[in-house]
Design a protein around this motif. Structure first.
Motif, PDB file in Angstrom:
ATOM      1  N   GLU A  93       0.830  -1.189   0.000  1.00  0.00           N
ATOM      2  CA  GLU A  93       0.000   0.000   0.000  1.00  0.00           C
ATOM      3  C   GLU A  93       0.866   1.240   0.000  1.00  0.00           C
ATOM      4  N   ALA A  94       0.346   2.284  -0.637  1.00  0.00           N
ATOM      5  CA  ALA A  94       1.074   3.540  -0.634  1.00  0.00           C
ATOM      6  C   ALA A  94       1.333   3.976   0.799  1.00  0.00           C
ATOM      7  N   VAL A  95       2.555   4.515   1.011  1.00  0.00           N
ATOM      8  CA  VAL A  95       2.892   4.966   2.360  1.00  0.00           C
ATOM      9  C   VAL A  95       3.249   6.446   2.304  1.00  0.00           C
ATOM     10  N   PRO A  96       3.036   7.136   3.412  1.00  0.00           N
ATOM     11  CA  PRO A  96       3.516   8.519   3.444  1.00  0.00           C
ATOM     12  C   PRO A  96       5.044   8.535   3.539  1.00  0.00           C
ATOM     13  N   VAL A  97       5.642   9.561   2.957  1.00  0.00           N
ATOM     14  CA  VAL A  97       7.095   9.721   3.024  1.00  0.00           C
ATOM     15  C   VAL A  97       7.376  10.954   3.860  1.00  0.00           C
ATOM     16  N   GLN A  98       8.286  10.800   4.805  1.00  0.00           N
ATOM     17  CA  GLN A  98       8.601  11.937   5.654  1.00  0.00           C
ATOM     18  C   GLN A  98      10.088  12.255   5.626  1.00  0.00           C
ATOM     19  N   LEU A  99      10.425  13.509   5.420  1.00  0.00           N
ATOM     20  CA  LEU A  99      11.815  13.947   5.549  1.00  0.00           C
ATOM     21  C   LEU A  99      11.901  14.795   6.813  1.00  0.00           C
ATOM     22  N   ARG A 100      12.842  14.441   7.679  1.00  0.00           N
ATOM     23  CA  ARG A 100      12.961  15.194   8.928  1.00  0.00           C
ATOM     24  C   ARG A 100      14.336  15.828   9.029  1.00  0.00           C
ATOM     25  N   GLY A 101      14.391  17.119   8.843  1.00  0.00           N
ATOM     26  CA  GLY A 101      15.646  17.859   8.999  1.00  0.00           C
ATOM     27  C   GLY A 101      16.755  17.334   8.103  1.00  0.00           C
TER      28      GLY A 101
END
Ligand SMILES: Nc1ncnc2c1ncn2[C@@H]1O[C@H](COP(=O)(O)OP(=O)(O)OP(=O)(O)O)[C@@H](O)[C@H]1O
Ligand SMILES: [Mg+2]
Lengths: 282, 264, 364
Positions: free
Chosen positions: C8-16
Motif C-alpha cells: 500500500e502507498a505509504v507517506p514519506v517523511q523527511l525530517r531535517g
C-alpha cells in the motif's frame, strides 16, 4: 557526469590483478635486481660501478638511447602526418588507412624484421633494382647499420604514435579551427596555433610510448643492426649467456628499469590523459 | 592551374603513401617468398612451388611448435581476461582513490624491456619449477594483462552510469548489477582484449626463449632459431599461414563491429 | 497490478534532511511530508536541490543529517535496492542489451518472482502503458515517448509503494510531453501509488500535482496545492517562478501596505507579513486595462509600456510602474497593442492582491 560511488567493491575487482602482478611480475623484477647486489656475495654497489665505468657498457647505453631518440623522432613525424592525413581523408580512404595501421599486427614481429633484412641486403631487391637501372655501381650498405635498425623499429612502433594521435584528432572540436579561420588565421597558422596544440597530448603520449618501448628492443637490433647498434638488452644477454655474470646483468637490468620508469613518469600525465580519455565520448 | 594543383596533391600524398608502404611492405613480401621453389629465403623468390608448404605439413617440429603456441595463447587468453577484465571494469566504471596509480601499475608490464622480464622470470619461475608450459603461460599472462585492462576499461567508460543506478533502484544488489548490466555491455572490450592477449602471447619471442626448453618450444622460438641458422622458406610459409589466419579473423571482427555500429 | 496492489502507498517523511557537497549546501535542513497516494511535484530552478532530495529518498545519496521515513519506518541507511522504490529517469535508462520484455522483467527477476508470474506481470505492465506489441523489440527500436513509457512500466511492475520521477518528460518535445502528462496522471489515478515528480516546468507542476513543493537554493519556499502556490504565493520567488506577475513595491506598517510614490494605493495585509519593505503582487487575471463597471475593488495604476507581444488569444505586456518595478501581464487581445514608451493606465484588483515581504531571501 557524476559517477556512482563504489564502496569497496573495486577492491574485490582489482585484487586478483594485484596479486598476480605481485607474484609473477614484481617478484621476478625484484629477484633480478637483487642479483645485482648479491652476485658475487657481498657485491653491494660494485656491479653498478662496473656497469657505469665499463666503456663497452657506455657504448651500449649510448646505442640504446640514440636509437630510441631517432626512432621516436621518425615515428612521431611520420605518425602524426599519417594520422592527420587519415583524419582529413574521405570515409573510404580513412577505413583503408586505418586498416593499414593494423596490418603489421597480423604478421609476426620476427618475420617482419627478417623481411627487411631480405630486402635490404646487398643482393636484396632494393640494391638489385637500383643497380639494374644504373643508378649505383656497387650495392648500397643498407643492412647491419643504424639505418636498418631505425627503419625496422619505426615500422614496428608507428602504430603506437598513429593511434593516439588519430584518437586525439577525432576529439578536437572542428569548430575551433573554423573559428580561428573566421578570425583571420591562414590554414597553416590555424593548424599550428589551434589544431596542433589541441592534439599535442595524443602526440606526446605516442612519443613517450615509442621511446619507452624502443629502449627495451632486442630482436630488431640483433637482426638488422651492426656492431655499433647493439642495445643494452644485448649486453645483458651477453653478460648472462657468455660470462655467467648475473651480477652485472642485474645491475644493468636495474638501470634500464629505472630509465623506463623515469620516462614513464615524465610522460605520465599525457599518457594517462590519452588513455583515460580515449574511451570517453566527447 | 590544374597541373599545379595535381602536383601539389601528389606531393602531399607522398608521405602518406610512403608510410603505407612502410607499414604493409614487410607483411606483403613474405607471401610470394613462401611460394618459392628455391632453397633459400629471398625476394623476389625463385620460381613458384608449393614445396615448402608440403615440407611444413610434414614437419613435426613446426606442427609441434604451433600446437604449443596455441595451447599457451589460449590459456593466456582465458587467464588474462578473467584477471584483467574485472580490473578494467573497476577502472572504467568508477572513480576511486588511487585509480590512476593503479592504472599505471597495471600497464607497466607492457613497457618493461622484455629482456629484463625474461631474466627475472627465468630465475624466479625456476625456483617454483615453473619452466615450460605453465611458466610461459604465467609470463605471457603478465604481458597480456595491460591490453585487457586497457580495452575493457575503455568500454566500461562508455557504460552510462545511470543504467547502474536504474538497475539498483529496480532491486539489483551491486554484484548483480555487475553481472547483469556491466558484463554484457563490456563484452566488446573483453573480446578485443582477448584478441590482443592472444597476439601478445602468440608473437612473443624474448621471454619465450628463456622459459622454454628443448622439449617444449613455441612457434616464435623455432622461427628465431631458424632465422639464426639456415634460412629456408619454411619461415615464410609459416608467416604466410599466420598472416592469412589473423587477417581472416580480424576481417571478421572488423566487419562484425561495423554491422553492430550500423544497428545502433 | 492495478487494483489489488500488495504494497500500500505509504507517506514519506523527511525530517531535517541536509546534504552538503564539500562546502556547498545542496539541501538545507528540510522537513517535508508527502501524503500516501498523493501526486507531489518538486518544482524549482536548476541547482535548487530537487534531484538531491529525490536521491536521498531513493537511497542513492545519504543525508548528512536528518532522517527519511517511509510510514513509521526509518530507512535513512537502507541501500537503494532494498527500498522498493520505483525510479524513472530523464534519459529513460533502459538496458540496451535487453529486449523490452526483459527490461520490464528485470525487477521481478531481482526479487526472485516465479517465471509464470513474471510473464503475466510483464504483459500487464505493457498493457498498462498501452504498448503490448513492442515486447520483443530492443530499446533503441522505440521512439523517445515509447521508451519513457517502458521505463515507467518497468518502475511500476514490482508494485512499488512510491514512484520517483526526475524530469521524466524533459527529453520529449512539447506536444508529446503534454499527452504523456495526461497519461501519467491517469496512471496515478488508477494505481495506489505515491508519486514524487521533479520538474522545472511550472505549467507541468500546476497541471499534474495534488501538492507542489517549491524549491529554491536547497530550501523549500512553499508547499501547497497548485491553486495555493499560484494564487497565494508566500514569497516573491514563488510568485515569480510560478508564472506572470505584476507587482509594486511599498512598505508595510501596522497591517497596511502603502505603495511607493507615485502610486497611491493602500491595502490591508494579513497577519504574517511584518513591518518593512514589501511587494503587492497580482496575477494576470487581476490586472486589466478596462475594469468591469461598478466594481469598486479595482484600483487604477499608472504604468509605462516597456514591450508588448502578441500571443494568439492574449496580449503580453511588459509594464513599468513609476521608475522601479517591471512586471508582465497578459490581457485580452481585442485591442491594438500600445507602442513601447506609451503611458497606460491599468487597473488592479485590490481583493486579489498578495502582499509579501521584500526583505531577505526575496531578492530573486
Ligand atoms: N555529486 C555532486 N557533487 C557536488 N555537487 C553536487 C553534486 N550533485 C549536486 N550538486 C550540487 O548540489 C546542488 C543541487 O543540485 P541538484 O542536482 O539537486 O539540483 P536540481 O534541483 O536537481 O537541478 P536541475 O533542475 O538542474 O536538475 C547544485 O548546486 C549542484 O551543483
Ligand atoms: Mg535535477
Amino acid at each position: 557526469m557524476s559517477q556512482p560511488r563504489t564502496g569497496s567493491l573495486h577492491w574485490l575487482l582489482i585484487l586478483p590483478l594485484l596479486a598476480v602482478l605481485a607474484v609473477l611480475f614484481i617478484a621476478p623484477l625484484y629477484f633480478v635486481i637483487e642479483r645485482g647486489f648479491t652476485d658475487p656475495p657481498g657485491a653491494g654497489w660494485d656491479n653498478y660501478q662496473r656497469a657505469l665505468e665499463d666503456p663497452a657498457a657506455r657504448r651500449y647505453a649510448w646505442n640504446t638511447i640514440r636509437t630510441a631518440f631517432t626512432v621516436t623522432l621518425c615515428a612521431s613525424v611520420l605518425g602524426y602526418t599519417y594520422a592527420y592525413a587519415t583524419f582529413r581523408a574521405s570515409r573510404r580512404m580513412r577505413v583503408f588507412l586505418l586498416y593499414c595501421v593494423l596490418v603489421p599486427f597480423w604478421t609476426s614481429l620476427l618475420v617482419r624484421t627478417y623481411a627487411w633484412a631480405i630486402m635490404l641486403r646487398d643482393e636484396g631487391v632494393i640494391n638489385k633494382t637500383l643497380g639494374s637501372i644504373g643508378l649505383i655501381d656497387a650495392p648500397l650498405p643498407l643492412l647491419r647499420n643504424s639505418f636498418a635498425v631505425t627503419l625496422g623499429m619505426t615500422q614496428i612502433l608507428l602504430p603506437f604514435v598513429i593511434l593516439p594521435c588519430y584518437s586525439a584528432m577525432t576529439r578536437v572540436d572542428v569548430s575551433l579551427v573554423q573559428a580561428a579561420r573566421s578570425l583571420g588565421a591562414t590554414p597553416t597558422s590555424a593548424f599550428f596555433r589551434v589544431f596542433l596544440p589541441l592534439t599535442r597530448p595524443g602526440l606526446a603520449a605516442g612519443a613517450f610510448l615509442t621511446f619507452i618501448l624502443a629502449t627495451g628492443y632486442y630482436i630488431t637490433p640483433v637482426l638488422l643492426g651492426g656492431p655499433g647498434d647493439q642495445p643494452v638488452a644485448v649486453l645483458i644477454e651477453n653478460a648472462v649467456q657468455q660470462q655467467g655474470d648475473w651480477g652485472l646483468a642485474g645491475a644493468l637490468a636495474a638501470l634500464v628499469t629505472v630509465l623506463v620508469l623515469v620516462a614513464l613518469m615524465a610522460g605520465w600525465r599525457s599518457l594517462t590523459r590519452s588513455v583515460l580519455e580515449s574511451g570517453r565520448r566527447s | 592551374m590544374a597541373p599545379v594543383a595535381a602536383v601539389r596533391r601528389t606531393v602531399r600524398a607522398l608521405p602518406v603513401a610512403l608510410v603505407v608502404m612502410l607499414l604493409v611492405l614487410p607483411s606483403l613480401v613474405v607471401v610470394p617468398m613462401s611460394f618459392s621453389s628455391g632453397q633459400i629465403l629471398e625476394f623476389p623468390p625463385q620460381g613458384f612451388s608449393l614445396r615448402w608448404y608440403q615440407a611444413i605439413a610434414s614437419n613435426e617440429v613446426w606442427i609441434e611448435a604451433a600446437r604449443n603456441s596455441l595451447a599457451v595463447a589460449l590459456a593466456v587468453v582465458v587467464l588474462s581476461t578473467l584477471i584483467g577484465g574485472p580490473a578494467g571494469i573497476a577502472l572504467g566504471l568508477w572513480r576511486w582513490r588511487g585509480r590512476s596509480l593503479f592504472l599505471g601499475f597495471a600497464l607497466v608490464p607492457a613497457v618493461m624491456p622484455p629482456m629484463v622480464l625474461a631474466l627475472g622470470m627465468y630465475i624466479t619461475y625456476a625456483r617454483f619449477d615453473l619452466i615450460g608450459y605453465w611458466g610461459l603461460v604465467a609470463a605471457h599472462t603478465v604481458m597480456a594483462l595491460p591490453f585487457v585492462v586497457l580495452t575493457v576499461m575503455s568500454s566500461a567508460q562508455l557504460v552510462d552510469p545511470t543504467l547502474l543506478t536504474a538497475a539498483q533502484s529496480l532491486g539489483a544488489p551491486r554484484w548483480r548489477v555487475l553481472v547483469e548490466i556491466v558484463l554484457p555491455l563490456v563484452k566488446g572490450g573483453l573480446a578485443a582484449g582477448a584478441i590482443f592477449a592472444f597476439i601478445t602471447s602468440w608473437d612473443e619471442v624474448v621471454v619465450a626463449i628463456y622459459l622454454t626448453d628443448p622439449t617444449f618450444k613455441t612457434l616464435p622460438v623455432v622461427m628465431w632459431n631458424q632465422l639464426r641458422e639456415r634460412v629456408d622458406p619454411n619461415v615464410a610459409v609459416v608467416a604466410t599461414l599466420l598472416f592469412a589466419v589473423t587477417s581472416l579473423v580480424m576481417a571478421y571482427v572488423v566487419l562484425k563491429g561495423e554491422r553492430k555500429q550500423r544497428v545502433q | 497490478m492495478s487494483s489489488k496492489s500488495p504494497t500500500e502507498a505509504v507517506p514519506v517523511q523527511l525530517r531535517g534532511v541536509t546534504k552538503r557537497y564539500g562546502s556547498e549546501t545542496a539541501v538545507a535542513p528540510l522537513d517535508l511530508t508527502v501524503e500516501a497516494g498523493s501526486f507531489v511535484s518538486f518544482l524549482g530552478p536548476s541547482g535548487s536541490g530537487k534531484t538531491t532530495t529525490l536521491k536521498m529518498i531513493s537511497g542513492f545519496e545519504r543525508p548528512d543529517e536528518g532522517a527519511v521515513l517511509f510510514g513509521a519506518r526509518d530507512i535513512t541507511s537502507l541501500p537503494p535496492e532494498q527500498r522498493g522504490v520505483g525510479v524513472v529517469f530523464q534519459n529513460y535508462s533502459l538496458f540496451p542489451h535487453m529486449s523490452v520484455a526483459r527490461n520490464i522483467e528485470f525487477p521481478l527477476r531481482m526479487r526472485g518472482v516465479d517465471r509464470s508470474i513474471r510473464a503475466r506481470k510483464v504483459r500487464e505492465a505493457l498493457e498498462l502503458v498501452e504498448l503490448p506489441h513492442v515486447a520483443h523489440r530492443r530499446p533503441h527500436e522505440l521512439s523517445g515517448g515509447q521508451q519513457q513509457r517502458i521505463a515507467i512500466a518497468r518502475a511500476l511492475v514490482f508494485d512499488p509503494a512510491l514512484l520517483l520521477m526526475d524530469e521524466p518528460l524533459g527529453a520529449l518535445d512539447r506536444r508529446l510531453r503534454e499527452s504523456m502528462q495526461l497519461e501519467i496522471k491517469a496512471l496515478h489515478e488508477r494505481l495506489d501509488v505515491t508519486i514524487i515528480y521533479v520538474t522545472h516546468d511550472q505549467e507541468e507542476a500546476l497541471a499534474m500535482s495534488d501538492q507542489i513543493v517549491v524549491f529554491n537554493q536547497g530550501r523549500v519556499e512553499q508547499v501547497g496545492t497548485p491553486q495555493a502556490v499560484y494564487g497565494r504565493p508566500r514569497t516573491l520567488f514563488v510568485a515569480d517562478f510560478l508564472g506572470e506577475s505584476f507587482s509594486v513595491s511599498g512598505q508595510v506598517a501596522d497591517g497596511v501596505f502603502a505603495a511607493d510614490a507615485p502610486v497611491a494605493l493602500r491595502l490591508d495585509v494579513d497577519a504574517g507579513v511584518g513591518n518593512g519593505p514589501a511587494r503587492a503582487i497580482w496575477r494576470s487575471g487581476s490586472v486589466t486595462a478596462s475594469p468591469p463597471a461598478g466594481d469598486g475593488s479595482w484600483a487604477p495604476m499608472p504604468t509605462t509600456v516597456v514591450a508588448s507581444a502578441f500571443a494568439g488569444d492574449r496580449l503580453k505586456l511588459k509594464l513599468r510602474v513609476g521608475s522601479g518595478t517591471e512586471g508582465i501581464v497578459s490581457m485580452g487581445a481585442d485591442w491594438p497593442a500600445p507602442p513601447p514608451g506609451d503611458a497606460l493606465d491599468v487597473y488592479v484588483d485590490r481583493k486579489r492582491a498578495v502582499v509579501v515581504g521584500a526583505g531577505e531571501g526575496a531578492e530573486a
